[in-house]
Each structure stands twice: as structure tokens, then as C-alpha cells.
Design an enzyme around this catalytic site. Sequence first.
Site, PDB file in Angstrom:
ATOM      1  N   MET A  29     -16.336   2.694 152.764  1.00 14.58           N
ATOM      2  CA  MET A  29     -16.709   3.948 152.101  1.00 14.58           C
ATOM      3  C   MET A  29     -15.764   5.071 152.522  1.00 14.58           C
ATOM      4  O   MET A  29     -16.077   6.252 152.377  1.00 14.58           O
ATOM      5  CB  MET A  29     -18.159   4.312 152.419  1.00 14.58           C
ATOM      6  CG  MET A  29     -19.142   3.251 151.900  1.00 14.58           C
ATOM      7  SD  MET A  29     -20.789   3.889 151.576  1.00 14.58           S
ATOM      8  CE  MET A  29     -21.239   4.464 153.198  1.00 14.58           C
ATOM      9  N   LEU A  32     -11.910   6.537 157.194  1.00 10.73           N
ATOM     10  CA  LEU A  32     -11.578   5.339 157.966  1.00 10.73           C
ATOM     11  C   LEU A  32     -11.224   5.660 159.419  1.00 10.73           C
ATOM     12  O   LEU A  32     -10.725   6.729 159.732  1.00 10.73           O
ATOM     13  CB  LEU A  32     -10.414   4.608 157.281  1.00 10.73           C
ATOM     14  CG  LEU A  32     -10.680   4.199 155.830  1.00 10.73           C
ATOM     15  CD1 LEU A  32      -9.466   3.459 155.253  1.00 10.73           C
ATOM     16  CD2 LEU A  32     -11.925   3.338 155.695  1.00 10.73           C
ATOM     17  N   HIS A  33     -11.517   4.678 160.282  1.00 17.91           N
ATOM     18  CA  HIS A  33     -11.254   4.819 161.722  1.00 17.91           C
ATOM     19  C   HIS A  33     -10.791   3.461 162.255  1.00 17.91           C
ATOM     20  O   HIS A  33     -10.609   2.509 161.477  1.00 17.91           O
ATOM     21  CB  HIS A  33     -12.504   5.324 162.443  1.00 17.91           C
ATOM     22  CG  HIS A  33     -13.758   4.561 162.083  1.00 17.91           C
ATOM     23  ND1 HIS A  33     -13.953   3.251 162.451  1.00 17.91           N
ATOM     24  CD2 HIS A  33     -14.847   4.910 161.355  1.00 17.91           C
ATOM     25  CE1 HIS A  33     -15.121   2.836 162.003  1.00 17.91           C
ATOM     26  NE2 HIS A  33     -15.690   3.811 161.312  1.00 17.91           N
ATOM     27  N   HIS A  36     -12.495   0.217 161.037  1.00 20.27           N
ATOM     28  CA  HIS A  36     -12.007  -0.294 159.748  1.00 20.27           C
ATOM     29  C   HIS A  36     -10.632  -0.955 159.935  1.00 20.27           C
ATOM     30  O   HIS A  36     -10.345  -1.989 159.327  1.00 20.27           O
ATOM     31  CB  HIS A  36     -11.869   0.843 158.736  1.00 20.27           C
ATOM     32  CG  HIS A  36     -13.154   1.547 158.401  1.00 20.27           C
ATOM     33  ND1 HIS A  36     -13.437   2.823 158.812  1.00 20.27           N
ATOM     34  CD2 HIS A  36     -14.224   1.147 157.673  1.00 20.27           C
ATOM     35  CE1 HIS A  36     -14.620   3.186 158.353  1.00 20.27           C
ATOM     36  NE2 HIS A  36     -15.132   2.197 157.667  1.00 20.27           N
ATOM     37  N   ASP A 149     -22.856  -3.007 161.419  1.00 17.18           N
ATOM     38  CA  ASP A 149     -23.934  -3.023 160.425  1.00 17.18           C
ATOM     39  C   ASP A 149     -24.473  -4.450 160.325  1.00 17.18           C
ATOM     40  O   ASP A 149     -24.241  -5.160 159.347  1.00 17.18           O
ATOM     41  CB  ASP A 149     -23.398  -2.532 159.074  1.00 17.18           C
ATOM     42  CG  ASP A 149     -22.878  -1.108 159.178  1.00 17.18           C
ATOM     43  OD1 ASP A 149     -23.698  -0.187 159.221  1.00 17.18           O
ATOM     44  OD2 ASP A 149     -21.645  -0.913 159.258  1.00 17.18           O
ATOM     45  N   GLN A 152     -26.688  -5.530 157.450  1.00 16.16           N
ATOM     46  CA  GLN A 152     -25.882  -5.604 156.227  1.00 16.16           C
ATOM     47  C   GLN A 152     -25.175  -6.968 156.129  1.00 16.16           C
ATOM     48  O   GLN A 152     -25.110  -7.571 155.056  1.00 16.16           O
ATOM     49  CB  GLN A 152     -24.855  -4.467 156.230  1.00 16.16           C
ATOM     50  CG  GLN A 152     -23.845  -4.529 155.113  1.00 16.16           C
ATOM     51  CD  GLN A 152     -23.023  -3.255 155.039  1.00 16.16           C
ATOM     52  OE1 GLN A 152     -23.462  -2.262 154.517  1.00 16.16           O
ATOM     53  NE2 GLN A 152     -21.822  -3.288 155.579  1.00 16.16           N
ATOM     54  N   MET A 183     -17.674   3.373 166.865  1.00 17.06           N
ATOM     55  CA  MET A 183     -16.961   4.196 165.880  1.00 17.06           C
ATOM     56  C   MET A 183     -17.729   4.176 164.566  1.00 17.06           C
ATOM     57  O   MET A 183     -18.273   3.149 164.164  1.00 17.06           O
ATOM     58  CB  MET A 183     -15.552   3.675 165.680  1.00 17.06           C
ATOM     59  CG  MET A 183     -14.698   3.921 166.887  1.00 17.06           C
ATOM     60  SD  MET A 183     -12.975   3.599 166.540  1.00 17.06           S
ATOM     61  CE  MET A 183     -12.299   3.826 168.175  1.00 17.06           C
ATOM     62  N   ARG A 186     -19.614   8.617 160.281  1.00 13.95           N
ATOM     63  CA  ARG A 186     -20.580   9.715 160.467  1.00 13.95           C
ATOM     64  C   ARG A 186     -20.350  10.481 161.766  1.00 13.95           C
ATOM     65  O   ARG A 186     -20.842  11.606 161.906  1.00 13.95           O
ATOM     66  CB  ARG A 186     -22.006   9.174 160.435  1.00 13.95           C
ATOM     67  CG  ARG A 186     -22.455   8.736 159.048  1.00 13.95           C
ATOM     68  CD  ARG A 186     -23.947   8.425 159.047  1.00 13.95           C
ATOM     69  NE  ARG A 186     -24.497   8.379 157.707  1.00 13.95           N
ATOM     70  CZ  ARG A 186     -24.484   7.322 156.914  1.00 13.95           C
ATOM     71  NH1 ARG A 186     -23.946   6.199 157.340  1.00 13.95           N
ATOM     72  NH2 ARG A 186     -24.998   7.377 155.708  1.00 13.95           N
TER      73      ARG A 186
END
Length: 279
Positions: A29, A32-33, A36, A149, A152, A183, A186
Site C-alpha cells: 500500500m 515503503l520502508h 517492504h 501481518d 493476513q 517497521m 503507520r
Amino acid sequence: MLQFDTIAGLRQQLRSIRSTQSIGLVPTMGALHEGHATLLETARQENEVVVSSVFVNPVQFNNADDLARYPRTLEADYNLLDAAGCDLVFVPSVSEMYADSPLLQLNFGALETTMEGAFRPGHFNGVGIVVAKLFNIIQPDRAYFGQKDLQQVAVIRRLTKDLSFPVELIRCPTVREADGLAMSSRNRNLTATERTQATLLFRALTQAHKMLTGGHTTAQTKNAIKALFESYPAFTLEYVEIANADTLQPADEILAPGQTAICLAAHLGKVRLIDNLVF
Ligand code: AMP
């Protein structure tokens, strides 16, 4: 790196690639950090072509403020994607992905009645729809998701199985800041003070892990974590759960190695944070 904002354009590009080269997909989404980046780098090692998507999926947000506040840093995202070796990035508009609001409703049964599913009604319906669309559009050989997640991952595993998507799912470990904070896009919305306080989640997970392996029961451990959060008024703990890492069903005792997950979610100011530890 090639950029696409239409489904037709991306499909056209991938049509010939697919017959000769393996495709790895990293859905995101944006904002990015390093977490990702790790997914992208793993995909880079295991596939000939790496595709990523940057799409803040409105269907998976059950809170309009949360959607409005979701950080968007597209220019920086392109740089990170490029540096991590991404070949194609898909950045569709909401109307490109959803010409009409989907009528389809996905229900993941027991997988979504606990934790994230219970506290974010409709969230996994939205996740399932967008991932199914991306799998159909891109038809990757492998898709990469973060352990951050965890629920998920379980939902997508089931989606893939139930709909017979020929996609191998790869769960990548959670990438943390030096002080343990997982990380997350948000984290950008935390104030400086909140950023310092936010390490409580990882400290709580570490404490819970120590208690469980030291012989405390799951009930004692969960109560201790609830008490810990109560002593920090900046936080509102939403849940702490000890669960089977694959089924996400509550566990009354430690399971086989790699099977026990300690999961929690808490609000700190306006930001909702989640984290988990699997052992
Ligand atoms: P998001 O952009 O937050 O939807 O995340 C896109 C993917 O990156 C998801 O599969 C996440 O689980 C994964 N991800 C997010 N944060 C991390 C992290 N700290 N470490 C590893 N993977 C992550």
C-alpha cells in the site's frame, strides 16, 4: 523500472514475459520502508521478473479517518522499488481497480472471527478481494507477504487454496527498527514522543515469550500483558492473543516449534499498531 496505471497495460506487458520467465509479486500500500524492501529483495532472488503494486485499497479500510490518514509517499516509493530491483510497478487509481464497488463478499469463517478480523469488520473481505484481483491481473508464480501481518498471511493462504490460484506464497520475517519496533507505514504518523513509547509492543511480546517458555500459562501471560499496557495510559490495548500461527485459533498452551504466535494490537494516539512473535 516500468510503471503501469492500467490493468490492460500491465496485462499486455506481462503476457509474453509469463511464458518464459518466472514472476514474483510484492503487493503493497506504499509508504515503503525496509520491511517492504526485504520482501522485494527476496522476490528478486527467487524470480526472473519482480512486479510490485502500490495501491491503498479502500475496500479493506473499515474506518474513513484511517484511510484518509494513511501515508502516501509515491515519489520516494518509486526510488525504493527501483533500488530494490523491482522491474514493473502497478499503481492503479481506485476507479481503475473498482469501476464499480464490488458486490462480492468473502467470508473467511473462523480465520476472521478473532483478532484483526474481530476488531476490523470487513477488513479481510477487502484484503481477499484486492489480492484475488492482483493474482488474476498479474498471475505471479510466487507472492511475498510479511509475517508482520500474520493473520493476513493465513487468510491469503486460504484464499489461494480455495480458489486454486497457482501461486506459491512466501512469508517473510518481520523487519524491525534497532529498538525492536516493527517497521510499518503507520509509524510515520507517530509523534516523536509516541515513537519512543511505541517500543512497548515489542517489549510486551518479549515479556510474553519469556513467561510462556518459563512455564506460565497462557492466561497468566495474557493478564500480565494487559496489566503492562494498563500501566502506560498513552496506550489502549485492543487485544493480546496466544494462537496457532497457521490457523490463528487461540491456543491454551505452547505448540510445536514455530507454531505458537503471540499477537497484539494497540492504539497509541491516533495510530493503531500491531505486532506478533512466532516461536
Ligand atoms: P502494507 O504496505 O503495509 O500493506 O504491506 C505490504 C506487505 O509488506 C505486507 O505483506 C506486509 O505484511 C509486509 N510488511 C509490512 N511491514 C513489514 C515489516 N516490518 N517486515 C516485513 N514485512 C512487512
